[in-house]
Design an enzyme around this catalytic site. Structure first.
Site, short mmCIF file in Angstrom:
data_model
loop_
_atom_site.label_atom_id
_atom_site.label_comp_id
_atom_site.label_asym_id
_atom_site.label_seq_id
_atom_site.Cartn_x
_atom_site.Cartn_y
_atom_site.Cartn_z
N LYS A 45 0.84 -1.13 -0.08
CA LYS A 45 -0.13 -0.09 -0.18
C LYS A 45 1.41 1.07 0.51
O LYS A 45 0.11 2.19 -0.57
CB LYS A 45 -1.46 0.19 1.19
N LYS A 47 2.37 2.46 3.11
CA LYS A 47 1.80 3.16 4.07
C LYS A 47 2.53 3.01 5.03
O LYS A 47 3.45 1.84 5.57
CB LYS A 47 -0.24 3.12 4.42
#
Length: 132
Positions: A45, A47
């Protein structure tokens, strides 16, 4: 019993998350939250979370709407999760509109819920950065 599942990172838990979980639980009897692992967040992701997977899991388990928290390790696991956990309804925020319609082929309802417009984890992180 109707089983509902949702997926997410749930970092910096806020009232928008609670609203989503409450509305998801209202669609069934049993709510499963597939919580993105630290590895999945960073590698797939892109993140970086403030809280670790175990800390985020502990927060989610304390919420009365949540019945079970499972790890989300990959994008691909959603299809098998529908069968393994006998899911009736897949729920996610409407910013993902149309992206998970393929799960209908697994025999589940797919519901895109509106996000709480005035709050997001990204917004909180950006605001905190400005103050630092």
């Amino acid at each position: 019993m109707r089983r509902v599942i949702t997926y997410g990172t749930f970092d910096l838990l806020h009232y928008g998350h609670i609203n989503l979980l409450k509305r998801a639980k209202a669609l069934g009897d049993y709510l499963i939250v597939a919580l993105s692992t630290d590895e999945f967040n960073s590698l797939q992701k892109g993140k970086q979370t403030y809280f670790t997977y175990e800390q985020r899991k502990q927060l989610l388990e304390a919420i009365r709407y949540v019945d079970l928290v499972i790890p989300e390790d990959s994008w691909e696991q959603k299809k098998s999760d529908m069968h393994e956990y006998h899911v009736d309804t897949f729920v996610i925020g409407d910013d993902w509109e149309g992206k998970f319609d393929f799960l209908k082929e697994e025999g589940v309802d797919v519901v895109y819920l509106p996000r709480t417009p005035e709050i997001s984890t990204t917004q909180i992180k950006e605001s905190l950065h400005k103050k630092a």
